[in-house]
Design a protein around this motif. Sequence first.
Motif, mmCIF file in Angstrom:
data_model
loop_
_atom_site.group_PDB
_atom_site.id
_atom_site.type_symbol
_atom_site.label_atom_id
_atom_site.label_comp_id
_atom_site.label_asym_id
_atom_site.label_seq_id
_atom_site.Cartn_x
_atom_site.Cartn_y
_atom_site.Cartn_z
ATOM 1 N N ARG A 174 9.193 4.093 -5.160
ATOM 2 C CA ARG A 174 8.567 5.393 -4.931
ATOM 3 C C ARG A 174 7.612 5.312 -3.746
ATOM 4 N N VAL A 175 7.610 6.377 -2.930
ATOM 5 C CA VAL A 175 6.736 6.456 -1.762
ATOM 6 C C VAL A 175 6.263 7.898 -1.602
ATOM 7 N N GLU A 176 5.029 8.079 -1.148
ATOM 8 C CA GLU A 176 4.492 9.413 -0.894
ATOM 9 C C GLU A 176 4.580 9.722 0.599
ATOM 10 N N ALA A 230 17.435 -3.866 -3.708
ATOM 11 C CA ALA A 230 18.826 -4.300 -3.494
ATOM 12 C C ALA A 230 19.251 -5.254 -4.598
ATOM 13 N N ALA A 231 19.179 -4.795 -5.846
ATOM 14 C CA ALA A 231 19.520 -5.644 -6.986
ATOM 15 C C ALA A 231 21.034 -5.817 -7.079
ATOM 16 N N LYS A 232 21.442 -6.799 -7.911
ATOM 17 C CA LYS A 232 22.871 -7.030 -8.100
ATOM 18 C C LYS A 232 23.521 -5.785 -8.706
ATOM 19 N N GLY A 233 24.749 -5.550 -8.355
ATOM 20 C CA GLY A 233 25.429 -4.354 -8.813
ATOM 21 C C GLY A 233 25.170 -3.222 -7.841
ATOM 22 N N SER A 234 24.529 -2.177 -8.289
ATOM 23 C CA SER A 234 24.205 -1.055 -7.406
ATOM 24 C C SER A 234 22.720 -1.082 -7.067
ATOM 25 N N PRO A 235 22.363 -0.864 -5.788
ATOM 26 C CA PRO A 235 20.949 -0.864 -5.405
ATOM 27 C C PRO A 235 20.251 0.368 -5.948
ATOM 28 N N GLY A 236 18.934 0.309 -6.020
ATOM 29 C CA GLY A 236 18.151 1.455 -6.457
ATOM 30 C C GLY A 236 17.984 2.470 -5.341
ATOM 31 N N ASP A 237 17.256 3.538 -5.634
ATOM 32 C CA ASP A 237 17.025 4.613 -4.669
ATOM 33 C C ASP A 237 15.567 4.646 -4.251
ATOM 34 N N LEU A 238 15.306 5.337 -3.153
ATOM 35 C CA LEU A 238 13.949 5.590 -2.699
ATOM 36 C C LEU A 238 13.560 6.992 -3.146
ATOM 37 N N LEU A 239 12.519 7.102 -3.931
ATOM 38 C CA LEU A 239 12.026 8.383 -4.432
ATOM 39 C C LEU A 239 10.879 8.844 -3.546
ATOM 40 N N VAL A 240 11.085 9.954 -2.851
ATOM 41 C CA VAL A 240 10.121 10.448 -1.871
ATOM 42 C C VAL A 240 9.331 11.600 -2.480
ATOM 43 N N GLU A 241 8.049 11.381 -2.709
ATOM 44 C CA GLU A 241 7.168 12.418 -3.235
ATOM 45 C C GLU A 241 6.536 13.169 -2.061
ATOM 46 N N LEU A 242 6.707 14.484 -2.013
ATOM 47 C CA LEU A 242 6.137 15.305 -0.945
ATOM 48 C C LEU A 242 4.697 15.688 -1.295
ATOM 49 N N ARG A 243 3.813 15.499 -0.342
ATOM 50 C CA ARG A 243 2.408 15.854 -0.518
ATOM 51 C C ARG A 243 1.991 16.755 0.637
ATOM 52 N N ILE A 244 1.652 18.019 0.331
ATOM 53 C CA ILE A 244 1.264 18.965 1.371
ATOM 54 C C ILE A 244 -0.131 18.611 1.866
ATOM 55 N N PRO A 256 0.806 -1.234 0.000
ATOM 56 C CA PRO A 256 0.000 0.000 0.000
ATOM 57 C C PRO A 256 0.834 1.278 0.000
ATOM 58 N N ALA A 257 2.083 1.223 0.440
ATOM 59 C CA ALA A 257 2.905 2.431 0.532
ATOM 60 C C ALA A 257 3.923 2.550 -0.592
ATOM 61 N N PHE A 258 4.494 1.413 -1.036
ATOM 62 C CA PHE A 258 5.597 1.453 -1.992
ATOM 63 C C PHE A 258 5.169 0.927 -3.363
ATOM 64 N N ARG A 259 5.819 1.458 -4.381
ATOM 65 C CA ARG A 259 5.641 0.907 -5.731
ATOM 66 C C ARG A 259 6.993 0.970 -6.452
ATOM 67 N N ALA A 260 7.240 -0.056 -7.242
ATOM 68 C CA ALA A 260 8.547 -0.182 -7.890
ATOM 69 C C ALA A 260 8.575 0.542 -9.226
ATOM 70 N N GLU A 261 9.721 1.146 -9.537
ATOM 71 C CA GLU A 261 9.996 1.726 -10.848
ATOM 72 C C GLU A 261 11.398 1.270 -11.244
ATOM 73 N N GLY A 262 11.472 0.071 -11.814
ATOM 74 C CA GLY A 262 12.771 -0.523 -12.081
ATOM 75 C C GLY A 262 13.440 -0.865 -10.767
#
Length: 324
Positions: free
Chosen positions: A236-238, A283-297, A226-232
């Motif tokens: 991404r999280v709000e 945490a994929a092989k090689g370099s891990p991905g990042d967490l993209l934080v979307e700000l919602r006022i 419910p909180a996270f969704r993958a993009e490669g």
Amino acid sequence: MRDPYDVLGVARSATAADIKKAYRKLAKTWHPDQKPDDPTAKERFAEIGSAYELLSDADKRGQFDRGEIDGEGKPRFQGFAGGGQGGPWGSAQGAGGPWGQRGQRFEFDMGAGGPFGGRGRAPGGEDIMDEILGAFGGRRPRRGAGLGGEPPRGEDVRVEVLAPFRDWARGAKQRVRLPNGKELDVAIPAGIEDGKTIRLKGQGMPSGFNGEPGDALVVVHVKPDPAFRAEGKDVRVEVPITLYEAVLGGKVRVPTLDGAVEMTVPPGSDGARTLRLRGKGVAAKGSPGDLLVELRIALPKGGDPRLAALAETLRDDAPYDPRA
């Protein structure tokens, strides 16, 4: 092997249809899956198959009836012609000895396979084996698999698992119960493609013919979060923030796959801004991905008179139009 007629319980005058009918009945009765607690079932089943392979082949049946081959399809020793001339090897010039008349050698063409394959396969034998084994989810033994050949391997088993999003993204073990009753801890590789199959060697069904066991095929699906969704490799999280945090900046709590952390919101951040936390994604092989934080006022529920008064003052004193 015993006399194939005795194995199938048919008379020597039995027709091809009689032999086929007897084989169907016995093979279904003695299939190892029907008698999992009977240690003799697999040997009996193999014996039945061998007997049918021989008697359903007209040429081999004729050779057996004439005493030229035994129940395993091997040539029988017929003795040496010429009686006692020249001892057990006969006379060098006579009709005795293993080379027969005038040095002519006796040869036997028994085909190139065991009871389940090779040139000696009976017409229709493949279809019968598929039908018998198919009744128990099995497969026909490979060519050459039988007496004198490599025994067939056991059946593969297949199971689907639903991995929680966080386990999928960071990699974790999941307890899986296989169709054969085994329970295993399966390592889910981080970021595995949805629908991919993990093969576990030797964890499938036993052979039933003393061959190699089959494999377990674990199909992995990802359970949405419910909180996270993958993009490669990124996730991404709000994150909701207050109006004053957006205007003035500050520290806010951000959920990550490994637990909540504090993140600094720069002053003047609006609802269209995305911040990045390095290495907090898949945490994929090689370099891990990042967490993209979307700000919602997020404005106060039910409204706030002070905020409304401030907004009116700002509107009247210094009108601001983002569309200008």
